[in-house]
Design an enzyme around this catalytic site. Structure first.
Site, mmCIF file in Angstrom:
data_model
loop_
_atom_site.group_PDB
_atom_site.id
_atom_site.type_symbol
_atom_site.label_atom_id
_atom_site.label_comp_id
_atom_site.label_asym_id
_atom_site.label_seq_id
_atom_site.Cartn_x
_atom_site.Cartn_y
_atom_site.Cartn_z
ATOM 1 N N ASP A 1 0.917 5.310 1.854
ATOM 2 C CA ASP A 1 0.358 5.871 3.085
ATOM 3 C C ASP A 1 -0.550 7.083 2.876
ATOM 4 O OD1 ASP A 1 1.482 3.968 4.687
ATOM 5 O OD2 ASP A 1 3.240 5.155 5.231
ATOM 6 N N ARG B 1 6.675 -9.424 16.362
ATOM 7 C CA ARG B 1 7.424 -8.302 15.762
ATOM 8 C C ARG B 1 6.825 -6.999 16.260
ATOM 9 N NH1 ARG B 1 6.562 -4.815 11.312
ATOM 10 N NH2 ARG B 1 8.240 -4.635 9.762
ATOM 11 N N HIS C 1 4.718 0.000 -0.145
ATOM 12 C CA HIS C 1 5.455 -0.845 0.795
ATOM 13 C C HIS C 1 4.509 -1.803 1.498
ATOM 14 C CE1 HIS C 1 4.034 2.708 3.009
ATOM 15 N NE2 HIS C 1 3.933 1.905 4.057
ATOM 16 N N HIS D 1 0.855 -1.185 0.000
ATOM 17 C CA HIS D 1 0.000 0.000 0.000
ATOM 18 C C HIS D 1 0.890 1.233 0.000
ATOM 19 C CE1 HIS D 1 1.185 -0.578 4.155
ATOM 20 N NE2 HIS D 1 0.899 0.701 4.388
#
Length: 616
Positions: free
Chosen positions: A490, A570, A560, A488
């Site tokens: 931002d 994570r 990204h 996507h």
């Protein structure tokens, strides 16, 4: 009905307008008699705005997908989901459904059942053009043009349907005959004038493909040159110049084609395409009438730029200049990438990192992109551990995603928390106040580094700050083929098929820069990746570790995503920034006030006049 009942010209004197209005009445009767047998009663086919909006957003296909699943018709369900997704690319659940269909049914090629044929032909023509398959490019682009003009005729006719009188309530409407006609006709005319935009806009998008119609002729003029048809090449170049008469590149091309034809054909006899000339003449007359109405009748109207020159061919590989395989005396056609619109600010990078312990790793060039930087040692190992302890005490599943515990993939649990929440928990004694303060301080440190490195000449504000953890769910990691976070951008809606990123709602269009500050490395998978706008070609891959930060501009230049986290947890601090103070993060402003109070007064929690139950 237009062919059957031609409008009569008004005659002179009293009653001279009767023949004209008589034909208007007969045409209205014709339309009514035509519609009802084919479409049913007016109440059935003249729908409410809400229904029309749902169909434009392709909402019925969302229901169809679910219905087909209940009937175990996976292929039909996949096509319905794909059709809905093409108009709603930001819909994460449908995106995940599509990945599941591809896995369970092995179906890769999906059908958009609402595809507009002229758009499909145009895209196919451009693909063949990029592969230098010029005969096929010509075939599809010519078919696209034919479809475009047919769709334009339909669009013009559909505008003659019912219109809303936005400035008048029907019962209070007291306009005279000619005022009422003008009011309605101006709305019809504005609708017709906007057909240019409508036909250039992909389903579900607000923004059109810039310079859409002229681009057909631009591609064609060079494709015809490549196959040796110089007459058609000149014809298409002249057609393009109708829209952009001062385009130096195409003017040079036309002059060169005329030179090739000299002695064989008189170039003056080769004219622009008739349909292009007719459409442009009509478009200019519509514009004139709308501007006259705006000035004389009080309508609010601003003429858009329908033929933006910045929409240009992207074909650097096929430039027949001195750097190509063409002979030196060949055409000097300047068909390189034309300049894109200038950004709101000058793009720079390489500024100071402000903190001696922060280590520079890679810049944009080394990361194969634009406005990208990778840094290490932004925070220490001890700070990473302390942040992790804070995270375990304050995070909620689904925070920031309306409580959805797995918003991006069903194979991971998502948890998050904001700065203000951390400070409130610190105030209440649920986590150490010092640790909550650390979250605030390191996010401010990240903001200062980003602002300095990218040499921004105005203040960078927080747009949203989120402490996030993604945890792989046991028993669901075998044969995973999805991403932890799909590809996507931002601040715009990524449209890989169109190779566009649409800067329009529901995207966070006000975001300018993004950063991710990682807290740990003891997990498997979870690499951060940049891709091309096709959302497939990876340009850079980054393995998270404690203190590492990746920062980049938030637009379509930086698609990204995150690879699947297949084992462990994570964690990172996700930061989005804006240059517009109107879009400052409200929770951050509240957090600033709390921090200012702590710094100035050095008061304990019991002495501070803060209500921990305050909510935004």
């Amino acid at each position: 009905c237009r062919a059957q009942v031609r409008l009569a010209a008004p005659g002179p004197g009293a009653g001279g307008d009767l023949p004209f209005f008589g034909t208007v009445l007969r045409r209205a009767d014709c339309v009514r008699r035509c519609e009802e047998p084919r479409l049913g009663a007016v109440s059935r086919h003249r729908t409410a705005e809400e229904v029309r909006a749902d169909f434009q957003r392709r909402v019925p296909y969302s229901y169809l997908q679910r219905a087909y699943i209940q009937l175990n018709k996976l292929e039909e369900a996949a096509n319905a989901a794909h059709t809905f997704f093409m108009a709603n690319p930001e819909h994460m659940e449908i995106q995940q459904d599509l990945e599941n269909y591809k896995t369970t049914s092995g179906k890769v090629s999906l059908i958009d059942q609402e595809a507009r044929q002229h758009m499909e032909d145009y895209s196919a023509g451009v693909r063949h053009y990029d592969r230098e398959e010029y005969e096929l490019a010509i075939e599809f682009l010519e078919r696209a043009l034919k479809g475009y003009y047919s769709e334009d005729e339909d669009c013009q006719i559909m505008c003659e349907g019912p219109q809303r009188f936005e400035e008048h309530e029907y019962l209070d409407y007291k306009a005279g005959l000619y005022e009422a006609i003008a009011d309605h006709y101006m709305q019809v005319l504005a609708c017709k004038h906007d057909c240019v935009r409508e036909l250039a806009t992909r389903s579900g998008r607000i923004s059109p493909i810039e310079n859409f119609l002229p681009l057909h002729y631009d591609y064609l003029q060079f494709a015809y040159y490549r196959v040796g048809d110089y007459i058609k090449a000149l014809e298409c170049a002249k057609s393009y110049l109708l829209f952009h008469p001062d385009d130096e590149d195409v003017l040079e091309n036309a002059e060169y084609y005329e030179g090739l034809l000299e002695g064989a054909v008189d170039p003056a006899t080769i004219k622009p395409r008739k349909e292009a000339k007719t459409l442009l003449r009509r478009h200019k007359l519509e514009s004139h009438l709308l501007q006259v109405a705006a000035a004389g009748l009080g309508y609010a109207y601003t003429e858009p730029n329908y033929w933006n020159r910045y929409g240009a061919r992207q074909d650097e590989h096929s430039v027949p200049s001195s750097i190509s395989s063409e002979p030196e005396d060949g055409p000097r056609l300047s068909l390189t990438k034309k300049p894109m619109p200038k950004p709101d600010r000058e793009l720079k990078e390489g500024g100071p990192l402000l903190y001696s312990d922060v280590k520079f790793v890679y810049n944009s060039q080394q990361l194969n992109g634009t406005q990208r930087v990778l840094l290490d040692n932004v925070i220490s190992e001890e700070q990473c551990r302390e942040l992790h302890r804070v995270a375990s005490g304050i995070m909620l599943a689904g925070d920031g995603y309306r409580g959805k515990t797995s918003p991006h993939t069903p194979n991971e649990r998502f948890e998050g928390a904001t700065v203000l929440k951390a400070l409130k928990y610190g105030y209440e004694g649920r986590v150490p106040l010092k640790s909550a303060r650390l979250f605030y301080d390191i996010s401010e440190k990240a903001r200062r580094i980003v602002e300095s490195y990218f040499l921004l000449n105005s203040t960078l504000y927080f747009s949203y700050t989120h402490l996030v953890c993604r945890t792989a769910l046991s028993g669901q990691q075998e044969r995973r083929n999805d991403l932890s976070h799909p590809i996507h951008a931002d601040n715009c809606l990524l449209d890989p098929e169109a190779n566009e990123c649409w800067k329009e709602p529901p995207a966070y269009t006000f975001r300018d820069y993004s950063a991710l500050l990682y807290m740990n490395a003891d997990f498997e998978g979870g690499e951060f990746i940049f891709t091309e706008m096709d959302a497939k070609t990876v340009t850079a891959s980054i393995k998270p570790k404690c203190g590492r930060m990746i920062s980049f501009s938030s637009g379509g230049e930086n698609p990204h995503g995150v690879k699947a986290v297949t084992k462990g947890q994570r964690c990172a601090v996700a930061l989005w920034f804006t240059l517009d103070p109107l879009y400052r993060e409200l929770e951050r402003i509240q957090a600033d006030e709390v921090i200012a109070m702590l710094d100035q007064e050095h008061l304990g929690p019991s002495e501070m006049n803060i209500n921990p139950k305050d909510e935004l």
